[in-house]
Design a protein around this motif. Structure first.
Motif, PDB file in Angstrom:
ATOM      1  N   ASP A  46     -47.232 -21.602  21.007  1.00  0.00           N
ATOM      2  CA  ASP A  46     -47.450 -20.765  19.823  1.00  0.00           C
ATOM      3  C   ASP A  46     -48.884 -20.239  19.738  1.00  0.00           C
ATOM      4  O   ASP A  46     -49.415 -19.980  18.660  1.00  0.00           O
ATOM      5  CB  ASP A  46     -47.111 -21.531  18.552  1.00  0.00           C
ATOM      6  CG  ASP A  46     -47.996 -22.762  18.347  1.00  0.00           C
ATOM      7  OD1 ASP A  46     -48.735 -23.117  19.290  1.00  0.00           O
ATOM      8  OD2 ASP A  46     -47.967 -23.346  17.255  1.00  0.00           O
ATOM      9  N   ALA A  47     -49.522 -20.042  20.889  1.00  0.00           N
ATOM     10  CA  ALA A  47     -50.884 -19.496  20.910  1.00  0.00           C
ATOM     11  C   ALA A  47     -50.837 -17.981  20.769  1.00  0.00           C
ATOM     12  O   ALA A  47     -49.914 -17.325  21.273  1.00  0.00           O
ATOM     13  CB  ALA A  47     -51.588 -19.883  22.206  1.00  0.00           C
ATOM     14  N   GLN A  48     -51.857 -17.427  20.081  1.00  0.00           N
ATOM     15  CA  GLN A  48     -51.884 -15.972  19.883  1.00  0.00           C
ATOM     16  C   GLN A  48     -53.323 -15.462  19.859  1.00  0.00           C
ATOM     17  O   GLN A  48     -54.192 -16.039  19.230  1.00  0.00           O
ATOM     18  CB  GLN A  48     -51.197 -15.595  18.567  1.00  0.00           C
ATOM     19  CG  GLN A  48     -51.200 -14.093  18.282  1.00  0.00           C
ATOM     20  CD  GLN A  48     -50.334 -13.726  17.091  1.00  0.00           C
ATOM     21  OE1 GLN A  48     -49.122 -13.998  17.074  1.00  0.00           O
ATOM     22  NE2 GLN A  48     -50.935 -13.112  16.087  1.00  0.00           N
ATOM     23  N   ILE A  49     -53.524 -14.357  20.577  1.00  0.00           N
ATOM     24  CA  ILE A  49     -54.779 -13.606  20.523  1.00  0.00           C
ATOM     25  C   ILE A  49     -54.437 -12.184  20.087  1.00  0.00           C
ATOM     26  O   ILE A  49     -53.490 -11.585  20.602  1.00  0.00           O
ATOM     27  CB  ILE A  49     -55.499 -13.587  21.883  1.00  0.00           C
ATOM     28  CG1 ILE A  49     -55.944 -14.992  22.282  1.00  0.00           C
ATOM     29  CG2 ILE A  49     -56.703 -12.652  21.847  1.00  0.00           C
ATOM     30  CD1 ILE A  49     -56.561 -15.071  23.669  1.00  0.00           C
ATOM     31  N   THR A  50     -55.187 -11.655  19.133  1.00  0.00           N
ATOM     32  CA  THR A  50     -54.949 -10.305  18.624  1.00  0.00           C
ATOM     33  C   THR A  50     -56.152  -9.424  18.924  1.00  0.00           C
ATOM     34  O   THR A  50     -57.289  -9.798  18.628  1.00  0.00           O
ATOM     35  CB  THR A  50     -54.699 -10.326  17.106  1.00  0.00           C
ATOM     36  OG1 THR A  50     -53.579 -11.153  16.812  1.00  0.00           O
ATOM     37  CG2 THR A  50     -54.443  -8.920  16.580  1.00  0.00           C
ATOM     38  N   PHE A  51     -55.868  -8.256  19.518  1.00  0.00           N
ATOM     39  CA  PHE A  51     -56.878  -7.209  19.663  1.00  0.00           C
ATOM     40  C   PHE A  51     -56.642  -6.188  18.553  1.00  0.00           C
ATOM     41  O   PHE A  51     -55.602  -5.537  18.517  1.00  0.00           O
ATOM     42  CB  PHE A  51     -56.780  -6.512  21.023  1.00  0.00           C
ATOM     43  CG  PHE A  51     -57.142  -7.389  22.188  1.00  0.00           C
ATOM     44  CD1 PHE A  51     -58.405  -7.951  22.275  1.00  0.00           C
ATOM     45  CD2 PHE A  51     -56.226  -7.657  23.191  1.00  0.00           C
ATOM     46  CE1 PHE A  51     -58.749  -8.766  23.348  1.00  0.00           C
ATOM     47  CE2 PHE A  51     -56.555  -8.463  24.260  1.00  0.00           C
ATOM     48  CZ  PHE A  51     -57.829  -9.022  24.348  1.00  0.00           C
ATOM     49  N   LYS A  52     -57.610  -6.060  17.660  1.00  0.00           N
ATOM     50  CA  LYS A  52     -57.465  -5.177  16.497  1.00  0.00           C
ATOM     51  C   LYS A  52     -58.629  -4.200  16.461  1.00  0.00           C
ATOM     52  O   LYS A  52     -59.788  -4.611  16.500  1.00  0.00           O
ATOM     53  CB  LYS A  52     -57.436  -6.027  15.214  1.00  0.00           C
ATOM     54  CG  LYS A  52     -57.406  -5.244  13.915  1.00  0.00           C
ATOM     55  CD  LYS A  52     -57.414  -6.222  12.746  1.00  0.00           C
ATOM     56  CE  LYS A  52     -57.558  -5.513  11.417  1.00  0.00           C
ATOM     57  NZ  LYS A  52     -57.629  -6.482  10.294  1.00  0.00           N
ATOM     58  N   THR A  53     -58.332  -2.905  16.417  1.00  0.00           N
ATOM     59  CA  THR A  53     -59.388  -1.894  16.357  1.00  0.00           C
ATOM     60  C   THR A  53     -59.281  -1.109  15.057  1.00  0.00           C
ATOM     61  O   THR A  53     -58.192  -0.778  14.608  1.00  0.00           O
ATOM     62  CB  THR A  53     -59.301  -0.919  17.549  1.00  0.00           C
ATOM     63  OG1 THR A  53     -58.028  -0.240  17.531  1.00  0.00           O
ATOM     64  CG2 THR A  53     -59.483  -1.637  18.866  1.00  0.00           C
ATOM     65  N   ARG A  54     -60.438  -0.819  14.488  1.00  0.00           N
ATOM     66  CA  ARG A  54     -60.514  -0.034  13.259  1.00  0.00           C
ATOM     67  C   ARG A  54     -61.780   0.818  13.305  1.00  0.00           C
ATOM     68  O   ARG A  54     -62.714   0.538  14.042  1.00  0.00           O
ATOM     69  CB  ARG A  54     -60.559  -0.924  12.021  1.00  0.00           C
ATOM     70  CG  ARG A  54     -59.288  -1.710  11.749  1.00  0.00           C
ATOM     71  CD  ARG A  54     -58.133  -0.798  11.343  1.00  0.00           C
ATOM     72  NE  ARG A  54     -56.937  -1.548  10.986  1.00  0.00           N
ATOM     73  CZ  ARG A  54     -55.978  -1.901  11.837  1.00  0.00           C
ATOM     74  NH1 ARG A  54     -56.087  -1.580  13.124  1.00  0.00           N
ATOM     75  NH2 ARG A  54     -54.912  -2.563  11.422  1.00  0.00           N
ATOM     76  N   VAL A  55     -61.803   1.876  12.467  1.00  0.00           N
ATOM     77  CA  VAL A  55     -63.015   2.672  12.276  1.00  0.00           C
ATOM     78  C   VAL A  55     -63.666   2.228  10.978  1.00  0.00           C
ATOM     79  O   VAL A  55     -63.032   2.237   9.920  1.00  0.00           O
ATOM     80  CB  VAL A  55     -62.686   4.178  12.211  1.00  0.00           C
ATOM     81  CG1 VAL A  55     -63.943   4.961  11.850  1.00  0.00           C
ATOM     82  CG2 VAL A  55     -62.137   4.665  13.540  1.00  0.00           C
ATOM     83  N   GLY A  56     -64.917   1.790  11.065  1.00  0.00           N
ATOM     84  CA  GLY A  56     -65.685   1.467   9.871  1.00  0.00           C
ATOM     85  C   GLY A  56     -66.479   2.686   9.434  1.00  0.00           C
ATOM     86  O   GLY A  56     -67.039   3.404  10.268  1.00  0.00           O
ATOM     87  N   ARG A  57     -66.509   2.948   8.132  1.00  0.00           N
ATOM     88  CA  ARG A  57     -67.246   4.095   7.593  1.00  0.00           C
ATOM     89  C   ARG A  57     -68.432   3.622   6.767  1.00  0.00           C
ATOM     90  O   ARG A  57     -68.303   2.691   5.993  1.00  0.00           O
ATOM     91  CB  ARG A  57     -66.320   4.977   6.758  1.00  0.00           C
ATOM     92  CG  ARG A  57     -65.299   5.717   7.618  1.00  0.00           C
ATOM     93  CD  ARG A  57     -64.297   6.519   6.815  1.00  0.00           C
ATOM     94  NE  ARG A  57     -63.495   7.365   7.686  1.00  0.00           N
ATOM     95  CZ  ARG A  57     -62.473   6.943   8.413  1.00  0.00           C
ATOM     96  NH1 ARG A  57     -62.121   5.664   8.376  1.00  0.00           N
ATOM     97  NH2 ARG A  57     -61.805   7.774   9.185  1.00  0.00           N
ATOM     98  N   GLN A  58     -69.558   4.315   6.943  1.00  0.00           N
ATOM     99  CA  GLN A  58     -70.807   3.949   6.264  1.00  0.00           C
ATOM    100  C   GLN A  58     -71.114   2.459   6.490  1.00  0.00           C
ATOM    101  O   GLN A  58     -71.251   1.680   5.558  1.00  0.00           O
ATOM    102  CB  GLN A  58     -70.711   4.270   4.764  1.00  0.00           C
ATOM    103  CG  GLN A  58     -70.443   5.728   4.449  1.00  0.00           C
ATOM    104  CD  GLN A  58     -71.534   6.667   4.971  1.00  0.00           C
ATOM    105  OE1 GLN A  58     -72.678   6.268   5.155  1.00  0.00           O
ATOM    106  NE2 GLN A  58     -71.180   7.922   5.216  1.00  0.00           N
ATOM    107  N   VAL A  59     -71.160   2.092   7.769  1.00  0.00           N
ATOM    108  CA  VAL A  59     -71.349   0.691   8.166  1.00  0.00           C
ATOM    109  C   VAL A  59     -72.830   0.448   8.464  1.00  0.00           C
ATOM    110  O   VAL A  59     -73.507   1.295   9.054  1.00  0.00           O
ATOM    111  CB  VAL A  59     -70.511   0.357   9.418  1.00  0.00           C
ATOM    112  CG1 VAL A  59     -70.732  -1.072   9.857  1.00  0.00           C
ATOM    113  CG2 VAL A  59     -69.036   0.596   9.127  1.00  0.00           C
ATOM    114  N   THR A  60     -73.316  -0.700   8.035  1.00  0.00           N
ATOM    115  CA  THR A  60     -74.710  -1.061   8.283  1.00  0.00           C
ATOM    116  C   THR A  60     -74.786  -2.287   9.172  1.00  0.00           C
ATOM    117  O   THR A  60     -74.153  -3.299   8.890  1.00  0.00           O
ATOM    118  CB  THR A  60     -75.435  -1.373   6.956  1.00  0.00           C
ATOM    119  OG1 THR A  60     -75.316  -0.245   6.096  1.00  0.00           O
ATOM    120  CG2 THR A  60     -76.897  -1.673   7.206  1.00  0.00           C
TER     121      THR A  60
END
Length: 370
Positions: free
Chosen positions: A279-293
């Motif tokens: 039951d092992a799991q690795i997730t690759f998740k991509t998103r665009v961050g806006r006005q990120v510091t």
């Protein structure tokens, strides 16, 4: 709750001053810090984009209103502005709560300072959570720089005597009459080669040229995913959660593959017990961050790549040191994987952060986008 607009009694004067302030202070929009330029009575002449975002109000709504009405305790800023009018200080600092339209009040550290123009005051607001995060990021950046210098110097100091030890062992082996004793010289040579390999890995990111080209982050993720699945074909599920709208950016594809692979491989090693139970799991998740510091700079757009696993989490004993060289959470680990990953990402003006708890560890790669 919007601030009141008592400044409307003199709309012409306030309007002309606001127009002048806008042209002079437009560069403040590049800052991640919340900044307002106000008249000595608190009427807002200019509010930067970060303050707009925090208040949840447009600049047009803020301009001309009284900034003190944006706080749960307006009197604190009122007193500070009175002190500024009387030239009682060069800069004043205090903590307060900033009211917001659609969110709970935000705790901020307020810095009030006079400008070179008479009757104008700059009010800088540092969200306390953001301040803590910035301090952590600054520590990561300083730590990575110190690691780089330490590794480079240490590797060079080790390399020269190591070559001498290996050479002496080889010469000694040629002089031995008893061939059974060559077992000992072979141990010396083997260990010298192992240390040489370690030194080469330490120096690798500083030797290899930065090869820049167009990078599709999902091609990077897919390459890493195929390598992880090939090494752990059973018991490990690798999940994709991609934002396909993320644009390509300029970078070193091979360095980024290595950085993501180091993180994903560490995650897989931490999941050994769960892999055995299936039951092992690795997730690759991509998103665009806006006005990120991050890294003391504000970016309009940034890539957020999360590598998330459902393992036991990073041990508390090393949680603050996981990016240090030679620090490993498992037996037999070299402690170089995360150090090299951080180095490669920082060469892309980015940063790696980690949040970990039992059942979920999230390594987040932040890289500016065009």
């Amino acid at each position: 709750m919007p601030p009141s607009s008592r400044a409307s009694a003199q709309p012409g004067k306030t309007g002309s001053r606001a127009a002048s302030a806008h042209s002079r202070f437009q560069s403040l929009d590049m800052l991640a810090t919340l900044v307002a330029v106000v008249a000595s009575d608190g009427a807002v002449l200019y509010a930067n984009a970060a303050l707009e975002d925090a208040l949840g109000m447009s600049r047009r709504s803020i301009a001309g209103a009284f900034l003190q009405d944006c706080f749960t305790d307006p009197q604190l800023l009122q007193n500070a502005l009175s002190g500024a009018r009387g030239n009682e200080f060069a800069a004043l600092r205090y903590d307060a709560w900033l009211k917001r339209v659609t969110h709970e009040p935000l705790p901020v550290h307020v810095v009030v300072a006079q400008t070179e123009t008479l009757g104008e005051v700059i009010v800088e607001l540092l969200p306390l959570e953001q301040q803590t995060r910035q301090e952590r990021e600054e520590r990561l950046i300083d730590q990575a720089q110190a690691n780089k210098e330490l590794i480079r110097n240490l590797a060079h100091e080790i390399k020269n005597p190591l070559g001498g030890i290996r050479g002496a062992a080889q010469l000694l082996e040629l002089e031995l009459d008893n061939k059974q004793l060559t077992e000992y010289t072979q141990v010396i040579i083997h260990e010298a080669d192992r240390l040489q390999s370690l030194v080469d890995r330490l120096l690798a990111p500083h030797r290899r040229p930065h090869v820049v080209g167009d990078v599709n982050i999902h091609e990077v993720c897919e390459r890493v995913r195929s390598l992880i699945v090939a090494e752990f074909p059973k018991g490990l599920r690798v999940v994709r959660d991609y934002d396909t709208s993320i644009p390509e950016f300029r970078g070193d594809r091979e360095q980024l593959i290595q950085a993501v692979l180091n993180i994903a491989h560490n995650a897989a090693q931490a999941l050994i017990e769960r892999i055995a139970s299936g039951d092992a799991q690795i997730t690759f998740k991509t998103r665009v961050g806006r006005q990120v510091t991050f890294g003391k700079q504000r970016y309009r757009l940034a890539l957020e790549l999360h590598v998330i696993d459902n393992g036991p989490g990073v041990p508390d004993s090393i949680k603050d040191r996981i990016f240090f060289p030679l620090v490993s959470g498992r037996d037999g680990g070299s402690g170089l994987g995360l150090t090299l990953a951080q180095t490669f990402v920082q060469q892309h003006h980015g940063l790696i952060e980690c949040e970990s708890a039992p059942g979920q560890t999230d390594f987040k790669l932040l890289i500016p986008l065009p």
